[in-house]
Scaffold this motif. Structure first.
Motif, PDB file in Angstrom:
ATOM      1  N   PRO A 154     -29.506 -15.651 -17.964  1.00  0.00           N
ATOM      2  CA  PRO A 154     -31.191 -15.675 -17.933  1.00  0.00           C
ATOM      3  C   PRO A 154     -31.745 -16.848 -17.147  1.00  0.00           C
ATOM      4  O   PRO A 154     -32.913 -15.672 -17.181  1.00  0.00           O
ATOM      5  N   GLY A 155     -30.480 -15.927 -15.684  1.00  0.00           N
ATOM      6  CA  GLY A 155     -31.822 -15.958 -14.414  1.00  0.00           C
ATOM      7  C   GLY A 155     -31.808 -14.882 -13.247  1.00  0.00           C
ATOM      8  O   GLY A 155     -32.826 -14.177 -12.962  1.00  0.00           O
ATOM      9  N   ALA A 156     -31.053 -13.653 -14.246  1.00  0.00           N
ATOM     10  CA  ALA A 156     -31.220 -12.184 -14.118  1.00  0.00           C
ATOM     11  C   ALA A 156     -31.749 -11.749 -15.659  1.00  0.00           C
ATOM     12  O   ALA A 156     -32.726 -12.087 -16.292  1.00  0.00           O
ATOM     13  N   GLY A 157     -31.276 -10.566 -15.777  1.00  0.00           N
ATOM     14  CA  GLY A 157     -30.904  -9.383 -17.013  1.00  0.00           C
ATOM     15  C   GLY A 157     -29.960  -9.044 -17.180  1.00  0.00           C
ATOM     16  O   GLY A 157     -29.164  -9.014 -16.322  1.00  0.00           O
ATOM     17  N   VAL A 158     -30.186  -7.919 -18.382  1.00  0.00           N
ATOM     18  CA  VAL A 158     -29.044  -7.150 -18.811  1.00  0.00           C
ATOM     19  C   VAL A 158     -28.904  -6.287 -17.414  1.00  0.00           C
ATOM     20  O   VAL A 158     -29.815  -5.038 -17.113  1.00  0.00           O
ATOM     21  N   THR A 159     -27.661  -6.121 -17.560  1.00  0.00           N
ATOM     22  CA  THR A 159     -27.070  -5.046 -16.465  1.00  0.00           C
ATOM     23  C   THR A 159     -26.038  -3.900 -17.108  1.00  0.00           C
ATOM     24  O   THR A 159     -25.650  -3.914 -18.607  1.00  0.00           O
ATOM     25  N   ALA A 160     -26.066  -2.867 -16.664  1.00  0.00           N
ATOM     26  CA  ALA A 160     -25.789  -1.092 -17.361  1.00  0.00           C
ATOM     27  C   ALA A 160     -24.192  -1.735 -17.025  1.00  0.00           C
ATOM     28  O   ALA A 160     -23.983  -1.556 -18.502  1.00  0.00           O
ATOM     29  N   THR A 171     -22.884   2.160 -32.497  1.00  0.00           N
ATOM     30  CA  THR A 171     -23.984   1.317 -31.920  1.00  0.00           C
ATOM     31  C   THR A 171     -25.325   2.306 -32.674  1.00  0.00           C
ATOM     32  O   THR A 171     -24.938   3.573 -32.180  1.00  0.00           O
ATOM     33  N   ALA A 172     -25.998   1.683 -33.325  1.00  0.00           N
ATOM     34  CA  ALA A 172     -27.276   2.770 -33.716  1.00  0.00           C
ATOM     35  C   ALA A 172     -28.438   2.597 -32.318  1.00  0.00           C
ATOM     36  O   ALA A 172     -29.480   3.020 -32.336  1.00  0.00           O
ATOM     37  N   VAL A 173     -28.856   1.288 -32.369  1.00  0.00           N
ATOM     38  CA  VAL A 173     -29.584   1.250 -31.588  1.00  0.00           C
ATOM     39  C   VAL A 173     -29.725   0.259 -30.747  1.00  0.00           C
ATOM     40  O   VAL A 173     -29.079  -0.934 -30.413  1.00  0.00           O
ATOM     41  N   VAL A 174     -29.814   0.262 -29.222  1.00  0.00           N
ATOM     42  CA  VAL A 174     -30.506  -1.134 -28.172  1.00  0.00           C
ATOM     43  C   VAL A 174     -32.244  -1.149 -28.411  1.00  0.00           C
ATOM     44  O   VAL A 174     -32.791  -0.264 -28.073  1.00  0.00           O
ATOM     45  N   THR A 175     -32.048  -2.549 -28.013  1.00  0.00           N
ATOM     46  CA  THR A 175     -33.597  -3.358 -28.069  1.00  0.00           C
ATOM     47  C   THR A 175     -33.115  -4.665 -26.790  1.00  0.00           C
ATOM     48  O   THR A 175     -32.379  -5.441 -26.732  1.00  0.00           O
ATOM     49  N   LEU A 176     -33.949  -3.844 -25.801  1.00  0.00           N
ATOM     50  CA  LEU A 176     -34.292  -5.022 -24.619  1.00  0.00           C
ATOM     51  C   LEU A 176     -35.872  -4.549 -24.328  1.00  0.00           C
ATOM     52  O   LEU A 176     -36.383  -4.241 -24.619  1.00  0.00           O
ATOM     53  N   SER A 177     -35.291  -6.102 -23.048  1.00  0.00           N
ATOM     54  CA  SER A 177     -36.772  -6.548 -23.230  1.00  0.00           C
ATOM     55  C   SER A 177     -37.046  -5.723 -21.510  1.00  0.00           C
ATOM     56  O   SER A 177     -35.974  -5.854 -20.536  1.00  0.00           O
ATOM     57  N   HIS A 178     -38.134  -4.949 -20.909  1.00  0.00           N
ATOM     58  CA  HIS A 178     -38.078  -3.928 -19.881  1.00  0.00           C
ATOM     59  C   HIS A 178     -37.653  -5.067 -18.701  1.00  0.00           C
ATOM     60  O   HIS A 178     -37.766  -5.575 -17.551  1.00  0.00           O
ATOM     61  N   VAL A 179     -38.754  -6.137 -18.453  1.00  0.00           N
ATOM     62  CA  VAL A 179     -38.534  -7.133 -18.264  1.00  0.00           C
ATOM     63  C   VAL A 179     -38.374  -9.283 -18.454  1.00  0.00           C
ATOM     64  O   VAL A 179     -39.662  -8.605 -19.192  1.00  0.00           O
ATOM     65  N   ALA A 180     -37.502  -9.209 -18.318  1.00  0.00           N
ATOM     66  CA  ALA A 180     -37.150 -10.413 -18.818  1.00  0.00           C
ATOM     67  C   ALA A 180     -38.440 -11.515 -18.898  1.00  0.00           C
ATOM     68  O   ALA A 180     -38.623 -12.239 -17.755  1.00  0.00           O
ATOM     69  N   TYR A 181     -38.630 -12.176 -19.797  1.00  0.00           N
ATOM     70  CA  TYR A 181     -39.893 -13.232 -19.836  1.00  0.00           C
ATOM     71  C   TYR A 181     -39.062 -14.619 -19.546  1.00  0.00           C
ATOM     72  O   TYR A 181     -40.228 -14.983 -18.631  1.00  0.00           O
ATOM     73  N   ARG A 182     -37.895 -14.577 -18.857  1.00  0.00           N
ATOM     74  CA  ARG A 182     -37.642 -16.001 -18.374  1.00  0.00           C
ATOM     75  C   ARG A 182     -37.733 -15.334 -17.000  1.00  0.00           C
ATOM     76  O   ARG A 182     -39.401 -16.419 -16.532  1.00  0.00           O
ATOM     77  N   SER A 183     -36.918 -15.080 -16.654  1.00  0.00           N
ATOM     78  CA  SER A 183     -36.856 -14.698 -15.024  1.00  0.00           C
ATOM     79  C   SER A 183     -37.709 -13.492 -14.283  1.00  0.00           C
ATOM     80  O   SER A 183     -37.595 -13.236 -13.167  1.00  0.00           O
ATOM     81  N   ALA A 184     -38.216 -12.768 -14.878  1.00  0.00           N
ATOM     82  CA  ALA A 184     -39.079 -11.948 -14.634  1.00  0.00           C
ATOM     83  C   ALA A 184     -38.136 -10.631 -13.867  1.00  0.00           C
ATOM     84  O   ALA A 184     -38.598 -10.009 -13.388  1.00  0.00           O
ATOM     85  N   TRP A 185     -36.716 -10.838 -14.375  1.00  0.00           N
ATOM     86  CA  TRP A 185     -36.060  -9.313 -13.658  1.00  0.00           C
ATOM     87  C   TRP A 185     -36.172  -7.726 -14.293  1.00  0.00           C
ATOM     88  O   TRP A 185     -36.743  -8.292 -16.275  1.00  0.00           O
ATOM     89  N   ILE A 186     -36.139  -7.519 -13.445  1.00  0.00           N
ATOM     90  CA  ILE A 186     -36.424  -5.940 -14.574  1.00  0.00           C
ATOM     91  C   ILE A 186     -35.360  -5.236 -14.439  1.00  0.00           C
ATOM     92  O   ILE A 186     -34.350  -4.354 -13.548  1.00  0.00           O
ATOM     93  N   ALA A 187     -35.725  -4.414 -16.182  1.00  0.00           N
ATOM     94  CA  ALA A 187     -34.151  -3.944 -15.696  1.00  0.00           C
ATOM     95  C   ALA A 187     -33.968  -2.520 -15.308  1.00  0.00           C
ATOM     96  O   ALA A 187     -35.131  -1.941 -15.318  1.00  0.00           O
ATOM     97  N   ASP A 188     -33.136  -1.984 -15.703  1.00  0.00           N
ATOM     98  CA  ASP A 188     -32.860  -0.698 -14.963  1.00  0.00           C
ATOM     99  C   ASP A 188     -32.947  -0.061 -15.890  1.00  0.00           C
ATOM    100  O   ASP A 188     -32.468   0.704 -17.027  1.00  0.00           O
TER     101      ASP A 188
END
Length: 420
Positions: A154-160, A171-188
């Protein structure tokens, strides 16, 4: 070395975006010290106020229904193209301003899933914004699909690595946030999108906390679909319509589930059978919200004028100051910095956590420091580069320090190593 008020004043004097603050409506509120919640709702631009007045007296007031054929009908795509150029790295014809974020997300997810027949799994982040997860759960229930939840930090975000562990031939679809609303982590975004594509899956990105705050390169990263709101860093106003991005290569085969006359190929032909419009306009359903669209148009114009790279540079400087002050002033009082420390991994806000964050947040708001609380224990300090200055943020953080020192809860008497 402590970050001083003189340091903040020097940054204000050197700020190339400082004059943009005068382009926004000044609140008539003597109790307001500083507004650090633009990552939830941006300030109103003066240009929007003027345009809305002109709408009431001119386009709507005088031209009336003739305004639909004099420009209103084209606004969803015109504003979308301007947004794509200014902040999304999207070539013309791929972005349209449409419904709310939730509705746009539903349309894009359903349309993306239809492009992957025979696959029955959606991958998303357990700690994504609630509406994203609700929409995913609703679609999975509707279509009998399986949701694979990534248990991200929760303090970061999804990693590779985390995404790779969940991807498979179903897997059909991957849906993620680019910037996490809690932590502000920027996904790659480039790496995660490439991983999804390697497994034959499509991506749907949520850009709500990215757009207007950090540069986004949808075309270059290979993103398939994206959605985002406009009332945060784009300052388009409460409830302003969201946008949808549909990559050009998907548009001919893309079918969204909410068929409406504005998304048809000839809206005023009043045909019995629905035929989707060519291009990204097929994302539309009902009548475009013109008053909200004007807010988006003016907000995008300001971002384009300021330049997204300059906005990002100032945002990084603001968040860096907040992190440095939090280290000096707040960590000794049991506060933890719950956002990435690397500036290039951090979006436009800094999250501070403590057990009594909800009560502390309300005391700060009552004192005129407008921030927001996110359960279970987070205070988000939102830094909007076009409307937020360094010295006012420094003074606000000093008030946070004073409140945190005075109201430190018993459960925060942890070893300093535990909270540093």
């Amino acid at each position: 070395m402590t970050f001083s008020l003189d340091d903040a004043l020097r940054l204000d004097a050197q700020d190339p975006l400082a004059l943009f603050r005068d382009r926004f409506v000044t609140p008539d509120d003597d109790t307001l010290i500083t507004y650090l919640d633009g990552n939830s709702l941006g300030r109103p631009p003066k240009a929007t106020q003027e345009r809305l007045n002109a709408l009431l007296t001119g386009e709507w007031g005088s031209r009336l229904i003739r305004s639909w054929s004099e420009g209103w009908m084209d606004l969803p795509e015109q504003v979308g193209d301007a947004l794509g150029e200014a902040a999304l790295g999207a070539a013309p014809g791929q972005v349209v301003v449409a419904d709310s974020t939730s509705v746009c997300l539903y349309k894009l997810l359903r349309g993306a899933l239809a492009l992957r027949p025979g696959r029955n799994e959606i991958i998303t982040d357990r700690h994504n914004f609630p509406t994203d997860n609700y929409v995913v759960q609703g679609i999975a229930d509707e279509l009998g699909l399986t949701v694979r939840w990534i248990e991200s930090d929760p303090g970061a975000g999804v990693t590779a690595e985390e995404l790779a562990a969940e991807l498979n031939e179903n897997t059909a679809v991957v849906t993620l946030s680019h910037v996490a609303y809690r932590s502000a982590w920027i996904a790659d975004m480039p790496a995660l999108t490439a991983l999804a594509h390697q497994h034959g899956a499509l991506t749907v990105w949520d850009l709500c906390h990215s757009v207007g705050s950090i540069p986004v390169q949808l075309d270059a990263t290979g993103a398939d679909f994206a959605v985002g709101c406009t009332y945060k860093f784009l300052n388009a106003g409460p409830g302003a319509p969201a946008f949808a991005y549909v990559r050009a290569s998907h548009q001919d085969s893309f079918r969204q589930p909410v068929w409406g006359w504005m998304g048809g190929d000839t809206p005023f032909a009043m045909q019995h059978a629905y035929r989707p419009a060519p291009g990204v306009r097929r994302v539309l359903s009902g009548t475009p919200p013109i008053t909200g669209m004007i807010g988006v148009q003016e907000g995008v114009a300001l971002v384009a004028e300021a330049g997204i790279d300059r906005i990002r540079a100032k945002g990084m400087a603001l968040t860096d100051m907040v992190v440095r002050l939090a280290d000096d002033w707040l960590v000794p009082h049991g506060v933890r910095i719950a956002s990435p420390r690397e500036p290039d991994r951090r979006g436009g806000h800094v999250t501070l956590t403590r057990a009594d964050a909800e009560q502390l947040a309300q005391r700060l708001i009552d004192a005129g420091v407008i921030i927001d609380f996110r359960p279970p224990d987070g205070i988000r300090v939102g830094l909007s580069p076009l409307t937020t200055g360094f010295a006012e943020t420094w003074r606000a953080m000093r008030i946070v320090r004073d409140f945190a020192a005075a109201d430190r809860p018993a459960q925060s008497t942890l070893a300093e190593a535990d909270v540093a």
